[in-house]
Write a protein that holds these residues in place. Structure first.
Motif, short mmCIF file in Angstrom:
data_model
loop_
_atom_site.label_atom_id
_atom_site.label_comp_id
_atom_site.label_asym_id
_atom_site.label_seq_id
_atom_site.Cartn_x
_atom_site.Cartn_y
_atom_site.Cartn_z
N UNK A 105 0.83 -1.22 0.00
CA UNK A 105 0.00 0.00 0.00
C UNK A 105 0.86 1.26 0.00
N UNK A 106 1.09 1.79 -1.20
CA UNK A 106 1.86 3.01 -1.35
C UNK A 106 1.05 4.26 -1.01
N UNK A 107 -0.24 4.09 -0.77
CA UNK A 107 -1.06 5.20 -0.31
C UNK A 107 -0.73 5.62 1.11
N UNK A 108 0.13 4.86 1.80
CA UNK A 108 0.52 5.19 3.17
C UNK A 108 1.85 5.93 3.23
N UNK A 109 2.24 6.52 2.09
CA UNK A 109 3.36 7.46 2.06
C UNK A 109 2.93 8.80 2.66
N UNK A 110 3.88 9.70 2.94
CA UNK A 110 3.55 10.96 3.64
C UNK A 110 2.44 11.79 3.00
N UNK A 111 2.44 11.93 1.67
CA UNK A 111 1.40 12.73 1.04
C UNK A 111 0.25 11.88 0.53
N UNK A 112 0.29 10.57 0.81
CA UNK A 112 -0.83 9.71 0.48
C UNK A 112 -0.76 8.99 -0.84
N UNK A 113 0.40 9.00 -1.50
CA UNK A 113 0.52 8.24 -2.75
C UNK A 113 1.96 7.84 -3.00
N UNK A 114 2.13 6.94 -3.96
CA UNK A 114 3.45 6.47 -4.36
C UNK A 114 4.33 7.58 -4.91
N UNK A 115 3.73 8.69 -5.32
CA UNK A 115 4.50 9.76 -5.96
C UNK A 115 5.63 10.27 -5.08
N UNK A 116 5.50 10.11 -3.76
CA UNK A 116 6.54 10.61 -2.86
C UNK A 116 7.88 9.94 -3.13
N UNK A 370 -3.20 -20.12 -7.70
CA UNK A 370 -2.30 -20.37 -6.58
C UNK A 370 -0.94 -19.69 -6.75
N UNK A 371 -0.79 -18.82 -7.76
CA UNK A 371 0.47 -18.11 -7.93
C UNK A 371 0.60 -17.00 -6.89
N UNK A 372 1.84 -16.66 -6.58
CA UNK A 372 2.16 -15.62 -5.60
C UNK A 372 2.06 -14.26 -6.28
N UNK A 373 1.08 -13.44 -5.87
CA UNK A 373 0.78 -12.18 -6.55
C UNK A 373 0.85 -11.02 -5.57
N UNK A 374 1.57 -9.97 -5.95
CA UNK A 374 1.61 -8.73 -5.18
C UNK A 374 0.94 -7.62 -5.98
N UNK A 375 -0.10 -7.03 -5.40
CA UNK A 375 -0.78 -5.88 -5.99
C UNK A 375 -0.21 -4.61 -5.36
N UNK A 376 0.02 -3.59 -6.17
CA UNK A 376 0.47 -2.31 -5.64
C UNK A 376 -0.71 -1.34 -5.64
N UNK A 377 -1.09 -0.90 -4.44
CA UNK A 377 -2.10 0.14 -4.29
C UNK A 377 -1.37 1.48 -4.27
N UNK A 378 -1.76 2.39 -5.13
CA UNK A 378 -0.95 3.58 -5.36
C UNK A 378 -1.39 4.81 -4.59
N UNK A 379 -2.65 4.84 -4.11
CA UNK A 379 -3.13 6.05 -3.44
C UNK A 379 -4.08 5.76 -2.29
N UNK A 380 -4.09 6.64 -1.31
CA UNK A 380 -4.94 6.52 -0.11
C UNK A 380 -6.40 6.75 -0.48
N UNK A 381 -7.30 6.13 0.29
CA UNK A 381 -8.72 6.26 -0.02
C UNK A 381 -9.24 7.68 0.14
N UNK A 382 -8.60 8.51 0.98
CA UNK A 382 -9.05 9.89 1.15
C UNK A 382 -8.56 10.83 0.05
N UNK A 383 -7.79 10.28 -0.90
CA UNK A 383 -7.40 11.09 -2.06
C UNK A 383 -8.61 11.51 -2.89
#
Length: 413
Positions: A105-116, A370-383
């Motif tokens: 969850x990259x939405x948990x960066x300081x400004x709320x998104x992976x952009x940081x 059954x494959x190992x999958x990582x999803x990247x969430x890019x932004x916080x829900x309050x965006x």
């Protein structure tokens, strides 16, 4: 200190990585190349830095700095960013028809998104180069991040946004941090061209992902995830696709980690676009014969981009990782968002494209259940709170402040 240089994706030309440029003389996109053999041992150093009390050592970007940007510590502008969590959810596994999903969850960066991640690198370079004004085109997250980091660095920030197309949450962040906002009567691609022209004229330092230093910061999303998994690579990494900066950065991160011996296999990339903003998917469907820009429209405002500037880099990433590209409808995105929100994780609509995409790819047997999958969430829900509040399934009922009314409400649960 690592050795670094700019290399063109289209021709053999190289440049000093400190040159003030965004593209090769031939017009090709640039990427930063790192040539120090000592980088093979960087994971050990990054692990040691986790116990440091220095902000740039704890940063999820700068703990890898020798393979990001070899800047003096005095030039690093950090919040610090990164150190974002990885979640698992049995409910989301069931929703997607899968058994081994993880969500970074990259939405948990300081400004709320992976952009940081990219912005700490780009603004640090602006500081190193002595550029007093930084600028970007944005659908909201880039502008919020730029405004925050420019304020930290003491630089002037100008953001060009498509008028009426940016959520109030993102606009409030951008202006609250002190940036100058200019709303363009046009779309993101119009705003992007304005910034490119201003940067070419030397009036601003451009921090959009055309800037190769942005890509260097964003690739650490993958490295931090791998570090948290003890450098055991998953089978798949799934990411939303808009301007394709993350697709480009992820492909570069995977290639470098594999070449330097950090991982023993390459994960496959899956880029998910919104159906109304899917030029990359359309190109993929034609074996990347060409890119045809479109007029983009989707509820997922963060990926509402019809002419992605990182297309050549992203093509390289998909081909290098034997990756795939698909698209999902707005209805599928919002259904996935509801599932993520109700799992107690939450995200903005663009992030939910990943879960919707996995569900689609599992049904098509592209991704095995059954494959190992990582999803990247890019932004916080309050965006994008409007995307939540406009959902007709939300349950908030107005009642009298009386015992009887409260009792009836509780009985109806």
């Amino acid at each position: 200190m690592s050795q670094a240089r700019f290399a063109c994706l289209q021709c053999p030309k190289t440049y000093d990585w400190l040159d003030l440029r965004y593209a090769c003389d031939c017009g090709g996109l640039l990427e930063v190349k790192h040539d120090d053999p000592a980088l093979r041992k960087l994971p050990e150093l990054a692990e040691q830095r986790l116990t440091s009390r220095k902000p740039f050592d704890r940063s999820g970007v700068w703990r890898f700095r020798e393979a990001v940007l070899p800047l003096p510590e005095s030039m690093i502008v950090t919040q610090p960013e990164g150190q974002t969590p990885i979640y698992q959810s049995a409910a989301l596994n069931q929703w997607a028809g899968h058994s081994r999903l993880s969500l970074k969850h990259e939405g948990e960066n300081p400004s709320g998104s992976f952009k940081d991640r990219g912005m700490t690198a780009a603004v640090s370079m602006a500081k190193r180069l002595g550029m007093p004004v930084v600028a970007c085109a944005s659908t909201g997250n880039t502008s919020s991040s730029l405004a925050a980091y420019a304020a930290r660095a003491g630089l002037k920030a100008i953001v060009f946004l498509p008028a009426g197309k940016v959520s109030q949450g993102k606009m409030a962040q951008t202006l609250g941090y002190g940036a100058k906002g200019l709303a363009i009567r046009g779309d993101f691609d119009d705003a992007m061209q304005i910034v490119r022209d201003l940067a070419a004229a030397g009036r601003v330092y451009m921090v959009n992902s055309l800037n190769p230093h942005r890509i260097e910061g964003q690739k650490t999303i993958i490295w931090e995830m791998l570090q948290d998994r003890n450098w055991e690579a998953p089978d798949w990494i799934v990411v939303p696709g808009g301007n394709l900066g993350n697709t480009s950065a992820f492909g570069k991160a995977i290639d470098e980690a594999y070449a330097w011996g950090w991982i023993q296999k390459k994960p496959r990339l899956a880029t998910i676009q919104a159906e109304g903003a899917n030029p990359f998917f359309r190109s993929y469907s034609r074996d990347f014969a060409s890119l045809e820009p479109i007029t983009a429209e989707t509820v997922a405002t963060a990926i509402r981009i019809g002419h992605p500037v990182n297309y050549p880099r992203a093509v390289k990433a998909i081909l290098s990782t034997n990756g795939v590209v698909t698209d999902v409808t707005d209805a599928e995105i919002m259904a996935a968002k509801l599932a993520i929100d109700h799992a107690g994780i939450g995200c903005e609509p663009a992030s939910a494209a990943t879960l919707a995409g996995v569900r689609k790819l599992v049904k098509k047997a592209v991704i095995s259940a059954d494959e190992d999958v990582v999803l990247v969430l890019t932004g916080h829900m309050l965006k994008d709170p409007d995307a939540i509040l406009k959902n007709g399934t939300l349950d908030c009922t107005e009642i009298d402040a009386k015992a009887e009314a409260i009792s009836r409400a509780l009985d109806s649960l």
